[in-house]
Design a protein around this motif. Structure first.
Motif, PDB file in Angstrom:
ATOM      1  N   GLU A 130       0.828  -1.210   0.000  1.00 51.13           N
ATOM      2  CA  GLU A 130       0.000   0.000   0.000  1.00 51.13           C
ATOM      3  C   GLU A 130       0.860   1.256   0.000  1.00 51.13           C
ATOM      4  O   GLU A 130       0.560   2.240  -0.688  1.00 51.13           O
ATOM      5  CB  GLU A 130      -0.924   0.003   1.224  1.00 51.13           C
ATOM      6  N   LYS A 131       1.959   1.227   0.784  1.00 50.65           N
ATOM      7  CA  LYS A 131       2.864   2.378   0.842  1.00 50.65           C
ATOM      8  C   LYS A 131       3.540   2.613  -0.506  1.00 50.65           C
ATOM      9  O   LYS A 131       3.700   3.745  -0.954  1.00 50.65           O
ATOM     10  CB  LYS A 131       3.921   2.172   1.934  1.00 50.65           C
ATOM     11  N   ILE A 132       3.947   1.502  -1.148  1.00 52.01           N
ATOM     12  CA  ILE A 132       4.559   1.618  -2.476  1.00 52.01           C
ATOM     13  C   ILE A 132       3.569   2.246  -3.452  1.00 52.01           C
ATOM     14  O   ILE A 132       3.929   3.100  -4.276  1.00 52.01           O
ATOM     15  CB  ILE A 132       5.021   0.238  -2.987  1.00 52.01           C
ATOM     16  N   LEU A 133       2.300   1.816  -3.369  1.00 56.18           N
ATOM     17  CA  LEU A 133       1.271   2.371  -4.235  1.00 56.18           C
ATOM     18  C   LEU A 133       1.085   3.858  -3.977  1.00 56.18           C
ATOM     19  O   LEU A 133       0.889   4.648  -4.908  1.00 56.18           O
ATOM     20  CB  LEU A 133      -0.044   1.617  -4.016  1.00 56.18           C
ATOM     21  N   GLU A 134       1.164   4.262  -2.700  1.00 54.21           N
ATOM     22  CA  GLU A 134       1.056   5.674  -2.360  1.00 54.21           C
ATOM     23  C   GLU A 134       2.202   6.469  -2.988  1.00 54.21           C
ATOM     24  O   GLU A 134       1.998   7.570  -3.508  1.00 54.21           O
ATOM     25  CB  GLU A 134       1.064   5.852  -0.840  1.00 54.21           C
ATOM     26  N   PHE A 135       3.418   5.926  -2.920  1.00 54.53           N
ATOM     27  CA  PHE A 135       4.557   6.600  -3.535  1.00 54.53           C
ATOM     28  C   PHE A 135       4.357   6.726  -5.041  1.00 54.53           C
ATOM     29  O   PHE A 135       4.642   7.769  -5.635  1.00 54.53           O
ATOM     30  CB  PHE A 135       5.852   5.833  -3.244  1.00 54.53           C
ATOM     31  N   LYS A 136       3.883   5.649  -5.679  1.00 50.30           N
ATOM     32  CA  LYS A 136       3.673   5.673  -7.122  1.00 50.30           C
ATOM     33  C   LYS A 136       2.602   6.681  -7.506  1.00 50.30           C
ATOM     34  O   LYS A 136       2.699   7.336  -8.557  1.00 50.30           O
ATOM     35  CB  LYS A 136       3.282   4.281  -7.614  1.00 50.30           C
ATOM     36  N   ASN A 137       1.580   6.814  -6.680  1.00 51.69           N
ATOM     37  CA  ASN A 137       0.489   7.745  -6.962  1.00 51.69           C
ATOM     38  C   ASN A 137       0.756   9.151  -6.448  1.00 51.69           C
ATOM     39  O   ASN A 137      -0.095  10.037  -6.547  1.00 51.69           O
ATOM     40  CB  ASN A 137      -0.819   7.218  -6.345  1.00 51.69           C
ATOM     41  N   LEU A 138       1.942   9.349  -5.863  1.00 50.89           N
ATOM     42  CA  LEU A 138       2.378  10.658  -5.344  1.00 50.89           C
ATOM     43  C   LEU A 138       1.441  11.192  -4.263  1.00 50.89           C
ATOM     44  O   LEU A 138       1.172  12.395  -4.202  1.00 50.89           O
ATOM     45  CB  LEU A 138       2.494  11.679  -6.487  1.00 50.89           C
ATOM     46  N   THR A 139       0.932  10.279  -3.433  1.00 47.93           N
ATOM     47  CA  THR A 139       0.113  10.710  -2.301  1.00 47.93           C
ATOM     48  C   THR A 139       0.938  10.784  -1.024  1.00 47.93           C
ATOM     49  O   THR A 139       0.424  11.175   0.025  1.00 47.93           O
ATOM     50  CB  THR A 139      -1.082   9.761  -2.084  1.00 47.93           C
ATOM     51  N   THR A 140       2.195  10.397  -1.104  1.00 48.66           N
ATOM     52  CA  THR A 140       3.109  10.550   0.024  1.00 48.66           C
ATOM     53  C   THR A 140       4.533  10.499  -0.520  1.00 48.66           C
ATOM     54  O   THR A 140       4.754  10.119  -1.662  1.00 48.66           O
ATOM     55  CB  THR A 140       2.899   9.438   1.076  1.00 48.66           C
TER      56      THR A 140
END
Length: 296
Positions: A82-92
């Protein structure tokens, strides 16, 4: 071949649902495949994990102990994904940029604003320094990208020129008579010169060009910032070598005058650089894209 991780995922799902058939449905597998996976895991561990009953299955004591650890591990993996997905989506995430004061003020700020507007959860870390200092920090991993003065001769760096800039000489009211006709470079050096410090890439570029023409510079003042060059010239301490694009406010307001040259110093660039050997983060990639496409 079924990996050990896949076996544990099946084991965890069976432990949660207490049923081979329910686990199979949740995992989009056949009941036979689930049963085979549990049997394989039991063989590899040489221990019984489940007790089969007419109503389903229940964990053995050993199975219950293993289940708590496996459930925690699977949950951690899910959180990591989930964290990796957040990084990819630029939400964190965090974007570490190296830049000098002048480039930051006159070039970078609109791009920082545009990026922050679109991706407000990305944190910025801004590292200040000269071009050569920033290249060193870049190679040590202290920053993701650097916005600096070109040219740069370093095969380890990817260079993306973004804007052309022109080095010019400016003067205050005391030397205003100089603007009446174009001067040769060998005439310029006879005047009291105000330049950046020798470790500046901008100073080195101008000095190298002058040397290529057989002209050696000996400035009266060597300063650490572009703004100081403008201020020193404004109070008539000499003729300052500045970047035209970053001096327009002073020139337009009549605080400084551009000294015309018979032969202009060739234009150079400001651009983005990063290590060729390291993949850019999603945030860095997007920021470079915004600068390249001038999305402000």
């Amino acid at each position: 071949m079924v990996s050990k991780l896949d076996l544990y995922k099946v084991f965890c799902q069976v432990g949660k649902s207490e049923s081979f058939s329910k686990a199979a449905k949740d995992l989009y597998m056949t009941q036979s495949a689930v049963s085979q996976a549990i049997m394989q895991l039991e063989r590899e561990l040489a221990i019984r994990l489940f007790i089969r009953t007419p109503r389903g299955v229940s964990l053995t004591n050993e199975g219950s102990l293993l289940f708590e650890y496996v459930k925690s591990a699977i949950n951690l993996i899910d959180v990591g994904e989930e964290k990796i997905l957040e990084f990819k989506n630029l939400t964190t995430g965090e974007l570490k940029i190296g830049v000098g004061d002048t480039i930051s003020r006159y070039f970078l700020l609109p791009y920082l604003e545009a990026f922050h507007t679109n991706y407000p959860n990305i944190k910025f870390k801004i590292v200040n320094g000269t071009t050569l200092e920033l290249c060193s920090v870049l190679k040590s991993g202290g920053i993701d990208i650097a916005i600096c003065n070109f040219p740069l001769d370093d095969p380890t760096l990817e260079l993306i020129p973004c804007i052309d800039i022109q080095d010019i000489f400016v003067c205050g009211e005391k030397y205003k008579n100089l603007v009446s006709k174009p001067l040769a470079l060998d005439e310029i050096i006879e005047l009291p010169l105000i330049l950046l410090e020798p470790n500046s890439n901008s100073r080195k570029y101008v000095e190298d060009y002058m040397i290529s023409k057989g002209i050696k510079i000996s400035p009266e003042f060597e300063l650490g910032s572009h703004d100081l060059l403008l201020e020193f010239a404004k109070i008539n301490l000499g003729i300052a070598c500045v970047t035209k694009e970053f001096s327009q406010e002073y020139i337009n307001r009549g605080l400084l005058y551009e000294v015309p040259l018979i032969e202009e110093i060739p234009k150079r660039n400001i651009g983005v650089c990063f290590l060729k050997s390291v993949s850019l983060s999603p945030a860095s990639t997007k920021f470079v894209e915004i600068i390249e496409n001038k999305q402000i």
